[in-house]
Design an enzyme around this catalytic site. Structure first.
Site, PDB file in Angstrom:
ATOM      1  N   TYR A 150      38.595  91.297  23.253  1.00  0.00           N
ATOM      2  CA  TYR A 150      38.047  89.949  23.114  1.00  0.00           C
ATOM      3  C   TYR A 150      37.442  89.440  24.421  1.00  0.00           C
ATOM      4  O   TYR A 150      36.658  88.490  24.420  1.00  0.00           O
ATOM      5  CB  TYR A 150      39.136  88.974  22.627  1.00  0.00           C
ATOM      6  CG  TYR A 150      40.091  88.575  23.709  1.00  0.00           C
ATOM      7  CD1 TYR A 150      39.923  87.374  24.390  1.00  0.00           C
ATOM      8  CD2 TYR A 150      41.134  89.411  24.080  1.00  0.00           C
ATOM      9  CE1 TYR A 150      40.785  87.009  25.420  1.00  0.00           C
ATOM     10  CE2 TYR A 150      41.995  89.065  25.092  1.00  0.00           C
ATOM     11  CZ  TYR A 150      41.827  87.865  25.763  1.00  0.00           C
ATOM     12  OH  TYR A 150      42.667  87.516  26.787  1.00  0.00           O
ATOM     13  N   LEU A 189      34.932  89.158  30.642  1.00  0.00           N
ATOM     14  CA  LEU A 189      35.646  88.171  31.450  1.00  0.00           C
ATOM     15  C   LEU A 189      37.126  88.535  31.400  1.00  0.00           C
ATOM     16  O   LEU A 189      37.872  88.105  30.518  1.00  0.00           O
ATOM     17  CB  LEU A 189      35.411  86.756  30.915  1.00  0.00           C
ATOM     18  CG  LEU A 189      36.075  85.621  31.676  1.00  0.00           C
ATOM     19  CD1 LEU A 189      35.548  85.551  33.111  1.00  0.00           C
ATOM     20  CD2 LEU A 189      35.838  84.299  30.964  1.00  0.00           C
ATOM     21  N   ALA A 190      37.537  89.380  32.344  1.00  0.00           N
ATOM     22  CA  ALA A 190      38.911  89.875  32.386  1.00  0.00           C
ATOM     23  C   ALA A 190      39.824  88.797  32.963  1.00  0.00           C
ATOM     24  O   ALA A 190      39.506  88.184  33.988  1.00  0.00           O
ATOM     25  CB  ALA A 190      38.984  91.141  33.233  1.00  0.00           C
ATOM     26  N   HIS A 191      40.950  88.573  32.302  1.00  0.00           N
ATOM     27  CA  HIS A 191      41.897  87.559  32.746  1.00  0.00           C
ATOM     28  C   HIS A 191      43.245  87.820  32.086  1.00  0.00           C
ATOM     29  O   HIS A 191      43.365  88.652  31.191  1.00  0.00           O
ATOM     30  CB  HIS A 191      41.400  86.157  32.391  1.00  0.00           C
ATOM     31  CG  HIS A 191      41.192  85.970  30.924  1.00  0.00           C
ATOM     32  ND1 HIS A 191      40.083  86.453  30.259  1.00  0.00           N
ATOM     33  CD2 HIS A 191      41.970  85.396  29.980  1.00  0.00           C
ATOM     34  CE1 HIS A 191      40.181  86.160  28.978  1.00  0.00           C
ATOM     35  NE2 HIS A 191      41.323  85.525  28.776  1.00  0.00           N
ATOM     36  N   ALA A 192      44.232  87.098  32.556  1.00  0.00           N
ATOM     37  CA  ALA A 192      45.577  87.146  31.973  1.00  0.00           C
ATOM     38  C   ALA A 192      46.152  85.734  32.056  1.00  0.00           C
ATOM     39  O   ALA A 192      45.542  84.841  32.643  1.00  0.00           O
ATOM     40  CB  ALA A 192      46.454  88.149  32.727  1.00  0.00           C
TER      41      ALA A 192
END
Length: 154
Positions: free
Chosen positions: A56, A65-68
């Site tokens: 996603y 858009l890499a995130h955590a």
């Protein structure tokens, strides 16, 4: 805050060779660590999130858009910019392959809204984004992002 101001040299990696999406996300995470935004554990959190929830994070054609989730590994809100020398597949049928991986970290769920607003303005300009992917130096990229003028790369 403009996006260029949020991107020190250490947060920008241009034309890197990633073997797969995990490698590409690691480059984005390493840039967040290098710029003092996160600790190394956040990088693995980003990868784990994609493993768990799927691709996603590929938010537009060619852009991830890499995130955590916010965690103790986030030191402050920040972003990284990683353009890839060769596209990689994340497994998102609509938006693969990816040529730009942005790493995003926030201290809380609202702490990154200003960064996201600045990012949205850049992402909305297709010509600017296409040209930004050809940047060969951090100063060149920041100059173009500040002016909003793709000719800054010529």
């Amino acid at each position: 805050m403009d996006l260029a101001s949020a991107l020190p040299d250490t947060a920008i990696n241009l034309r890197v060779s990633a073997q797969d999406w995990r490698d590409a996300v690691r480059f984005a995470g390493q840039a967040l660590v290098a710029s003092g935004v996160t600790l190394p554990g956040y990088t693995e959190d980003m990868i784990d999130t994609i493993d768990r929830l799927g691709p996603y994070v590929v938010i537009a054609p060619g852009i991830a858009l890499a995130h955590a989730r916010p965690s103790s590994d986030v030191l402050r809100a920040g972003i990284s910019w990683v353009s890839l020398a060769h596209p990689v597949e994340f497994g998102n049928a609509a938006n693969d392959p990816v040529l730009l991986v942005l790493g995003l970290a926030a201290l809380d769920h609202d702490g990154h809204l200003e960064l996201m607003a600045a990012l949205a303005q850049v992402l909305a300009d297709a010509e600017l984004m296409r040209t930004a992917l050809t940047a060969t130096a951090p100063d060149q990229l920041r100059s173009m992002l500040r002016s909003g003028d793709p000719s800054e790369l010529n």
